[in-house]
Design an enzyme around this catalytic site. Structure first.
Site: not given
Length: 470
Positions: A26-30
Site C-alpha cells: 500500500h501507499c499513502v492512500t491506496r
C-alpha cells in the site's frame, strides 16, 4: 467483526480471492495489488464496499483507493485475511511486471526513474516561481519588486540559486535514480551525473555560441579530438550512460573476487563509462535530444492551435495508459534547450479540467459516498493529483471524462496560441501559475478559467439530461 476487517475480506473477494493475489502492498492512500488475472476482478462488488473510494489498473498493478490513515489498517487486516506476506512496493513492482508488454515496460522504466526525483524538480519550480514574482516587471509595479525595493535583490538571488540547483545538477539526480533502477550503485550514478556537469567542461548552454565561434575546447585522445562539453540540464546522455555504467558494474561484480571489488569495480566502471560518455554516448544522445526538441518546437510553431488542442485532449488518456511519464523528459529537454516548455502548461489545463468535471458530479449524484469522493478528488486534482478524479469518478460515468478532455483541449489551444511557456516544472494545478513566465500570466489565467468552466457546464448539463443519480 471490525469495519476494517470486513472491508479487507470483501476487497479480497472482489479482486478474485486470495489465490489471485501474487503480492500486495500500500501507499499513502491506496492498496496496490499484483494480480495473477485482473479479469477476475468484480468491479461492481468492489465499488459497493463502503471504505473503497475507487479503483483502477495501471502499470500492471491493480490499485484500490481507500484513503489516508485507513489504508494501512485495512492492509494489515488484508495480510491476516489472505496469509500473503507483507510486501514492499518493489516486490509488487517485480510481481506485476509479468503483466506488461515491452512498450509498457519501457514507460514504467521511465516512470521508475523520474518519479523519485519529481519532488526535487517541483520544489525547484515553485521556488523559481517565487523568484519570478520578485524579479518580473509589471506584476505589482511597472518595475520588478527588486528594482523598486533593491534591499530584496539579494534575497531573490539566494532563492534563485536554491531553485536552480536541481536543474543545474539534474544529471546528478537522474544518474542516482537511473543507476538505482538499472541495478547499479546509486553513488556511482551520482558521480557519473556530476561528472557530466563538471565546471571544467564547457557549459551546455554555451555550446551553440561556442560552436558558431569555433571555440569548443577539445581533448586529444591518441589523435582523436573529443569535445570537452558538459551536459547541464540534459536528460538522454545521463540516462544512456547510467545504463552502461550499471551493466558494466554488474558484470564486473560477477567476475571480480569480493576481496578486490572495492579497488577495481568502481574505478573501472567509471573510467570506461566516462570515456564512452564523452566520446560516443554524450554526442549521440545530445544530437537525438536536440532533434526531439526540434520536432516538438517545429510542430507547435507551425500549428500551435492544433498542437495545443490535441495535446490538451490526449493528456488525460495518456495518464490512463501511463504514457504521460514519457513527456517529463521532453519537458526537461525543452527547458534546457529553449528556456521553457509549452507542454507542461497544457498538463495544468488537463488536471484542472478533470477536477472540474468531478466537482460537477458532486452536484448531480445523490449517493453521499460518491458526492464526498467527487469533492475530495476535485480538490486533489486542483493540486495536480488527478487519478482519484479520473478513476474514481470521471471514468466511472465516462461523460465527465470526455467533458474534461473537451475543456482541456480548448484551454490548451488558447494558451498555446498565446505562447504560454514555463521555465520550470511546478505543481500541476492551481499553484501552477507560479511556474509560468510572468508576462504570460494573463493568458494562463484565462486558460485556467476555460479548463474549469467548460467541463463543469458540460458535465452538469449532460448529467442532468441523463438523470444520473448514483
Amino acid at each position: 467483526m471490525s469495519t476494517n476487517r470486513e472491508a479487507a475480506r470483501q476487497i479480497v473477494e472482489a479482486v478474485g480471492g486470495k489465490d489471485n493475489i501474487a503480492a500486495a502492498t500500500h501507499c499513502v492512500t491506496r492498496l496496490r495489488f499484483a494480480l495473477k488475472d485482473e479479469g477476475k476482478v468484480d468491479s461492481e462488488k468492489l465499488e459497493n464496499i463502503d471504505l473503497v473510494k475507487g479503483s483502477f489498473s495501471t502499470n500492471g498493478q491493480f490499485q484500490v483507493v481507500i484513503g489516508q490513515g485507513t489504508v494501512d489498517k485495512v492492509y494489515k487486516e488484508l495480510v491476516e485475511e489472505t496469509g500473503v506476506g507483507e510486501a514492499s512496493k518493489e516486490d509488487v513492482k517485480k510481481a506485476s511486471e509479468g503483466n506488461l508488454n515491452p512498450l509498457q515496460r519501457a514507460i514504467k522504466t521511465l516512470a521508475d526513474i523520474f518519479i523519485p526525483i519529481l519532488p526535487a524538480i517541483v520544489t525547484a519550480g515553485l521556488l523559481m516561481g517565487i523568484n519570478n514574482v520578485l524579479t518580473g516587471p509589471g506584476i505589482f509595479f511597472e518595475q520588478s519588486v527588486v528594482e523598486a525595493y533593491p534591499q530584496w535583490a539579494d534575497l531573490a538571488n539566494i532563492i534563485n540559486l536554491i531553485a536552480n540547483t536541481a536543474f543545474v545538477f539534474l544529471p546528478g539526480l537522474i544518474g542516482w535514480s537511473a543507476a538505482t533502477r538499472f541495478g547499479g550503485s546509486p553513488l556511482l550514478g551520482i558521480v557519473l551525473g556530476l561528472m557530466l556537469v563538471h565546471p571544467d567542461l564547457l557549459n551546455a548552454w554555451g555550446w551553440g555560441a561556442a560552436q558558431q565561434e569555433g571555440e569548443i575546447p577539445t581533448w586529444n585522445l591518441f589523435g582523436l579530438d573529443v569535445q570537452k562539453v558538459g551536459y547541464q540540464g540534459q536528460v538522454l546522455p545521463v540516462l544512456a550512460a547510467a545504463w552502461v555504467l550499471s551493466k558494466i558494474e554488474i558484470g564486473l561484480r560477477k567476475k571480480i573476487p569480493d576481496a578486490f571489488q572495492l579497488l577495481l569495480v568502481a574505478p573501472i566502471a567509471l573510467l570506461v563509462t566516462g570515456f564512452l560518455a564523452f566520446i560516443a554516448i554524450g554526442p549521440i544522445t545530445f544530437t537525438i535530444g536536440n532533434a526531439v526538441t526540434g520536432v516538438f518546437v517545429g510542430l507547435f510553431d507551425a500549428l500551435p492551435a492544433i498542437g495545443g488542442l490535441l495535446y490538451g485532449a490526449l493528456y488525460a488518456p495518456l495518464v490512463v495508459t501511463g504514457m504521460h511519464h514519457t513527456f517529463l523528459p521532453v519537458d526537461l529537454q525543452l527547458i534546457s534547450n529553449t528556456g521553457g516548455t509549452f507542454l507542461w502548461p497544457i498538463l495544468v489545463m488537463s488536471n484542472l479540467a478533470q477536477g472540474s468535471a468531478a466537482l460537477a458530479m458532486m452536484f448531480i449524484l445523490k449517493d453521499e459516498k460518491l458526492k464526498g469522493l467527487s469533492f475530495t478528488s476535485a480538490v486533489s486534482a486542483s493540486l495536480g493529483i488527478t487519478e482519484p478524479a479520473m478513476f474514481g469518478v470521471n471514468l466511472r460515468y465516462r461523460f465527465p471524462f470526455f467533458a474534461a478532455m473537451i475543456g482541456a483541449s480548448i484551454a490548451g489551444m488558447f494558451i498555446t496560441i498565446n505562447r504560454v511557456i514555463a521555465p520550470s516544472i511546478g505543481v500541476g494545478g492551481l499553484p501552477g501559475f507560479l511556474s509560468i513566465v510572468p508576462d504570460k500570466w494573463a493568458p494562463f489565467f484565462i486558460g485556467m478559467a476555460i479548463a474549469i468552466v467548460i467541463p463543469f457546464i458540460i458535465t452538469f448539463v449532460f448529467g442532468k439530461l441523463r438523470k444520473v443519480e448514483k
